[in-house]
Design a protein around this motif. Structure first.
Motif, PDB file in Angstrom:
ATOM      1  N   GLU A 139      -2.557  12.896  -1.432  1.00 27.62           N
ATOM      2  CA  GLU A 139      -3.672  12.204  -0.773  1.00 27.62           C
ATOM      3  C   GLU A 139      -4.997  12.816  -1.190  1.00 27.62           C
ATOM      4  O   GLU A 139      -5.996  12.110  -1.339  1.00 27.62           O
ATOM      5  CB  GLU A 139      -3.490  12.246   0.754  1.00 27.62           C
ATOM      6  CG  GLU A 139      -2.303  11.403   1.185  1.00 27.62           C
ATOM      7  CD  GLU A 139      -2.079  11.339   2.695  1.00 27.62           C
ATOM      8  OE1 GLU A 139      -2.997  11.673   3.450  1.00 27.62           O
ATOM      9  OE2 GLU A 139      -0.977  10.942   3.097  1.00 27.62           O
ATOM     10  N   CYS A 140      -4.996  14.135  -1.416  1.00 27.07           N
ATOM     11  CA  CYS A 140      -6.226  14.809  -1.824  1.00 27.07           C
ATOM     12  C   CYS A 140      -6.649  14.374  -3.229  1.00 27.07           C
ATOM     13  O   CYS A 140      -7.835  14.330  -3.541  1.00 27.07           O
ATOM     14  CB  CYS A 140      -6.036  16.314  -1.783  1.00 27.07           C
ATOM     15  SG  CYS A 140      -4.588  16.877  -2.708  1.00 27.07           S
ATOM     16  N   VAL A 141      -5.668  14.067  -4.074  1.00 29.48           N
ATOM     17  CA  VAL A 141      -5.981  13.687  -5.454  1.00 29.48           C
ATOM     18  C   VAL A 141      -6.845  12.428  -5.460  1.00 29.48           C
ATOM     19  O   VAL A 141      -7.830  12.340  -6.192  1.00 29.48           O
ATOM     20  CB  VAL A 141      -4.681  13.460  -6.258  1.00 29.48           C
ATOM     21  CG1 VAL A 141      -4.997  12.959  -7.662  1.00 29.48           C
ATOM     22  CG2 VAL A 141      -3.860  14.739  -6.312  1.00 29.48           C
ATOM     23  N   ALA A 142      -6.482  11.461  -4.622  1.00 26.11           N
ATOM     24  CA  ALA A 142      -7.240  10.209  -4.584  1.00 26.11           C
ATOM     25  C   ALA A 142      -8.564  10.383  -3.849  1.00 26.11           C
ATOM     26  O   ALA A 142      -9.507   9.645  -4.090  1.00 26.11           O
ATOM     27  CB  ALA A 142      -6.405   9.125  -3.910  1.00 26.11           C
TER      28      ALA A 142
ATOM     29  N   THR B 224       0.841  -1.200   0.000  1.00 24.98           N
ATOM     30  CA  THR B 224       0.000   0.000   0.000  1.00 24.98           C
ATOM     31  C   THR B 224       0.874   1.248   0.000  1.00 24.98           C
ATOM     32  O   THR B 224       0.573   2.228  -0.686  1.00 24.98           O
ATOM     33  CB  THR B 224      -0.938   0.028   1.225  1.00 24.98           C
ATOM     34  OG1 THR B 224      -0.154  -0.139   2.419  1.00 24.98           O
ATOM     35  CG2 THR B 224      -1.969  -1.074   1.160  1.00 24.98           C
ATOM     36  N   GLY B 225       1.979   1.199   0.731  1.00 29.01           N
ATOM     37  CA  GLY B 225       2.868   2.357   0.810  1.00 29.01           C
ATOM     38  C   GLY B 225       3.452   2.719  -0.546  1.00 29.01           C
ATOM     39  O   GLY B 225       3.511   3.895  -0.911  1.00 29.01           O
ATOM     40  N   LEU B 226       3.867   1.700  -1.295  1.00 26.80           N
ATOM     41  CA  LEU B 226       4.448   1.972  -2.618  1.00 26.80           C
ATOM     42  C   LEU B 226       3.405   2.609  -3.535  1.00 26.80           C
ATOM     43  O   LEU B 226       3.708   3.528  -4.299  1.00 26.80           O
ATOM     44  CB  LEU B 226       4.982   0.677  -3.236  1.00 26.80           C
ATOM     45  CG  LEU B 226       6.381   0.268  -2.771  1.00 26.80           C
ATOM     46  CD1 LEU B 226       6.747  -1.103  -3.328  1.00 26.80           C
ATOM     47  CD2 LEU B 226       7.425   1.300  -3.175  1.00 26.80           C
TER      48      LEU B 226
ATOM     49  N   ALA C 210      -0.265   6.510 -10.728  1.00 21.21           N
ATOM     50  CA  ALA C 210      -0.040   5.412 -11.661  1.00 21.21           C
ATOM     51  C   ALA C 210      -1.268   4.510 -11.783  1.00 21.21           C
ATOM     52  O   ALA C 210      -1.397   3.759 -12.748  1.00 21.21           O
ATOM     53  CB  ALA C 210       1.168   4.593 -11.217  1.00 21.21           C
ATOM     54  N   LEU C 211      -2.172   4.585 -10.806  1.00 16.56           N
ATOM     55  CA  LEU C 211      -3.347   3.706 -10.807  1.00 16.56           C
ATOM     56  C   LEU C 211      -4.619   4.543 -10.673  1.00 16.56           C
ATOM     57  O   LEU C 211      -4.567   5.696 -10.252  1.00 16.56           O
ATOM     58  CB  LEU C 211      -3.254   2.727  -9.625  1.00 16.56           C
ATOM     59  CG  LEU C 211      -2.158   1.659  -9.720  1.00 16.56           C
ATOM     60  CD1 LEU C 211      -1.959   0.978  -8.378  1.00 16.56           C
ATOM     61  CD2 LEU C 211      -2.495   0.634 -10.788  1.00 16.56           C
TER      62      LEU C 211
ATOM     63  N   TRP D 240      -8.351   3.135  -1.595  1.00 17.16           N
ATOM     64  CA  TRP D 240      -8.419   2.074  -0.587  1.00 17.16           C
ATOM     65  C   TRP D 240      -7.070   1.757   0.037  1.00 17.16           C
ATOM     66  O   TRP D 240      -6.987   1.080   1.046  1.00 17.16           O
ATOM     67  CB  TRP D 240      -9.067   0.819  -1.179  1.00 17.16           C
ATOM     68  CG  TRP D 240     -10.532   1.055  -1.305  1.00 17.16           C
ATOM     69  CD1 TRP D 240     -11.211   1.417  -2.426  1.00 17.16           C
ATOM     70  CD2 TRP D 240     -11.486   1.041  -0.237  1.00 17.16           C
ATOM     71  NE1 TRP D 240     -12.526   1.629  -2.125  1.00 17.16           N
ATOM     72  CE2 TRP D 240     -12.732   1.398  -0.796  1.00 17.16           C
ATOM     73  CE3 TRP D 240     -11.422   0.762   1.128  1.00 17.16           C
ATOM     74  CZ2 TRP D 240     -13.891   1.484  -0.031  1.00 17.16           C
ATOM     75  CZ3 TRP D 240     -12.579   0.844   1.888  1.00 17.16           C
ATOM     76  CH2 TRP D 240     -13.792   1.201   1.305  1.00 17.16           C
ATOM     77  N   MET D 241      -5.990   2.242  -0.573  1.00 15.34           N
ATOM     78  CA  MET D 241      -4.658   1.982  -0.018  1.00 15.34           C
ATOM     79  C   MET D 241      -4.490   2.694   1.324  1.00 15.34           C
ATOM     80  O   MET D 241      -3.815   2.200   2.210  1.00 15.34           O
ATOM     81  CB  MET D 241      -3.565   2.449  -0.984  1.00 15.34           C
ATOM     82  CG  MET D 241      -3.594   1.713  -2.319  1.00 15.34           C
ATOM     83  SD  MET D 241      -3.531  -0.064  -2.090  1.00 15.34           S
ATOM     84  CE  MET D 241      -4.950  -0.572  -3.051  1.00 15.34           C
ATOM     85  N   TYR D 242      -5.137   3.864   1.453  1.00 19.41           N
ATOM     86  CA  TYR D 242      -4.959   4.645   2.677  1.00 19.41           C
ATOM     87  C   TYR D 242      -5.583   3.966   3.892  1.00 19.41           C
ATOM     88  O   TYR D 242      -4.890   3.800   4.901  1.00 19.41           O
ATOM     89  CB  TYR D 242      -5.486   6.072   2.478  1.00 19.41           C
ATOM     90  CG  TYR D 242      -4.762   6.797   1.359  1.00 19.41           C
ATOM     91  CD1 TYR D 242      -3.553   7.426   1.588  1.00 19.41           C
ATOM     92  CD2 TYR D 242      -5.267   6.794   0.064  1.00 19.41           C
ATOM     93  CE1 TYR D 242      -2.867   8.064   0.570  1.00 19.41           C
ATOM     94  CE2 TYR D 242      -4.592   7.439  -0.969  1.00 19.41           C
ATOM     95  CZ  TYR D 242      -3.393   8.071  -0.711  1.00 19.41           C
ATOM     96  OH  TYR D 242      -2.716   8.689  -1.727  1.00 19.41           O
TER      97      TYR D 242
END
Ligand code: SF4
Ligand code: SF4
Ligand code: SF4
Lengths: 224, 265
Positions: free
Chosen positions: B113-116, A130-132, A139-140, A147-149
């Motif tokens: 983080e805001c972008v996502a 998730t960190g990467l 890129a995604l 959802w990675m956060y």
């Protein structure tokens, strides 16, 4: 070193352990500085929040490398449960929660330690992946990156809590165990209480390295 | 605080793009080299130096009539702004005077983080500065009792700026007057936006519009649940360890009375 002490870890194991531990701790601290705005001040220690982010990201790489080596090193001893001994131990919670007359003997690492190891491995891998993605989120698709956060936060919940469990059980909760990760030599009496099965096995196989005694063949080694 | 709203009425918009240019001018944003893609919409999408974009769309209705549809895309200035919730540095913030969402570039650390998180896909990251960019409702102007640059430039009255209650009433009246499928957009989402539309057609037919935007579940789980849980769990473990130490006690090794005693006890 006192006579009669037993070598339980070699320097390779201890160095890797501390690489993992220190990078993990640094990640927790720098991560907290970004997770809570109240902890933004941690950023000052690193020359600003932006450098804090960079320290966090690159420490993550050190953590990832350490974790991979640690898995290679400890998987056989701590990654797989051995039945039925481990089950017996689990049934009495290793004697940690209520009084148990005779705690079942286990291998070098008891199921509690194995569970800890597996949690660190599982949560650690989750954190790395998730960190990467969080490092390179463009890129995604955003719907996935989002959802990675929470997953990264979930891994943190586990790792941060386990960190304190580990700290307690590795120090004052089990007096006499600290030297295992400092010098690598442990008091035989402590081993008898904590790791009787392993002690007997090593004695049986003649692999035990005792301070002051002549080293027997096939000395302790972990290099995978 | 007097919450303020910027209203865009597409039925009055001629797509002159005066607003788009005024935005660039006030914010001193450079133009990018683009290609003719057979549409007036230029650049193709928002980017680090375009905070505001007029969308152009050919639309054929059920009767076979070809219509132009225009839409102004920019940050919606959410009341419950996911970008503010996730921003670790406080760069994104609510403007206390108007309820709009400002962005302090000195604080931005480029974490993206805001972008996502943004349900409207607004913030754009720039690799050169490693910072994020979006409309800040001309914070430097509105804090000095001026209207946003785009509103000032609009020659048709398609853009207006004013106190929330007043703007909501104006929007409702306009929708009533237009009739048909006309409706408001923005006021129903994320606890109300401070940039809202009056659309002459059903929102669903506008290209690239967000159909049902809401604060992503992932953001709520992350910041609302897991973030406090991380401290609670660690605190619980520390408390638990303390109690364990006091009640059960540590596991002391047995003193070696007899070297041959079996281990474990
Ligand atoms: S539209 Fe996106 S960038 Fe603008 S305030 Fe809402 S969440 Fe933030
Ligand atoms: S990229 Fe900048 S504005 Fe966006 S969340 Fe990170 S620090 Fe905040
Ligand atoms: S300035 Fe007014 S009329 Fe011209 S494109 Fe912008 S909103 Fe439409």
């Amino acid at each position: 070193m006192q006579k009669g002490y037993v070598q339980v870890t070699d320097s390779y194991e201890r160095i890797l352990h501390w690489m993992l531990a220190i990078s993990c701790l640094l990640l927790c601290v720098t991560g907290l500085g970004m997770m809570f705005q109240t902890f933004n001040f941690i950023g000052y220690l690193f020359g600003g929040l932006k450098s804090l982010k960079l320290v966090h990201n690159f420490t993550g790489l050190v953590f990832a490398a350490s974790l991979i080596l640690v898995i290679r090193m400890w998987w056989k001893e701590a990654g797989v449960f051995v039945f039925p001994e481990d089950l017996e131990w689990i049934k009495v919670a290793g004697g940690y929660l209520w009084h148990v007359d005779k705690v079942p003997e286990t291998g070098k690492y008891n199921p509690g330690q194995k569970l800890f190891f597996l949690t660190v491995v599982g949560a650690g891998i989750l954190m790395i992946i998730t960190g990467l993605i969080m490092w390179f989120p463009t890129a995604l698709p955003a719907g996935l990156v989002r959802w990675m956060y929470p997953l990264h936060a979930l891994g943190f919940v586990a790792i941060f809590a386990f960190f304190f469990i580990h700290l307690y059980l590795g120090t004052i909760g089990n007096p006499g165990t600290v030297p295992a990760m400092l010098t690598g030599w442990m008091d035989r009496a402590v081993l008898k209480k904590q790791h009787p099965g392993w002690l007997k096995e090593m004695e049986h196989e003649g692999k035990l390295v005792v301070y002051g005694e002549e080293k027997k063949s096939g000395a302790h080694g972990h290099h995978a | 605080m007097t919450e303020k709203i910027k209203l865009y009425d597409d039925s009055k918009c001629t797509a002159c793009r005066g607003c788009q240019l005024a935005c660039k001018q006030w914010n001193a944003l450079a133009a990018s080299q683009t290609e003719n893609r057979g549409t007036y919409q230029n650049p193709p999408s928002l980017n680090a130096n375009t905070f505001l974009l007029i969308h152009y769309q050919d639309y054929v209705d059920k009767e076979g009539n070809v219509k132009w549809l225009f839409r102004k895309e920019a940050c919606m200035h959410c009341t419950d702004a996911a970008c503010v919730t996730v921003c670790p540095s406080g760069a994104l913030h609510y403007n206390k005077a108007t309820g709009t969402v400002g962005l302090d570039h000195d604080k931005c650390i480029g974490c993206k983080e805001c972008v996502a998180a943004c349900p409207f896909e607004i913030p754009r990251w720039d690799a050169a500065t490693d910072k994020v960019y979006k409309c800040d409702m001309c914070e430097s102007r509105i804090m000095n009792n001026m209207e946003p640059a785009c509103v000032k430039a609009c020659p048709t009255g398609a853009l207006s700026w004013g106190p929330k209650e007043k703007m909501l009433k104006i929007a409702a009246k306009r929708v009533e007057k237009l009739g048909g499928n006309a409706t408001t957009y923005g006021d129903k989402y994320v606890k109300g936006t401070h940039f809202m539309y009056v659309l002459k057609e059903n929102p669903a037919i506008y290209a690239d519009i967000h159909k049902d935007p809401s604060v992503p579940l992932s953001v709520t789980l992350w910041k609302g649940l897991l973030k406090p849980l991380s401290l609670l769990a660690a605190g619980g473990v520390l408390g638990g360890a303390f109690l364990h130490y006091m009640i059960h006690g540590p596991k002391y090794p047995d003193l070696p009375k007899d070297e041959n005693t079996e281990g474990g006890k």
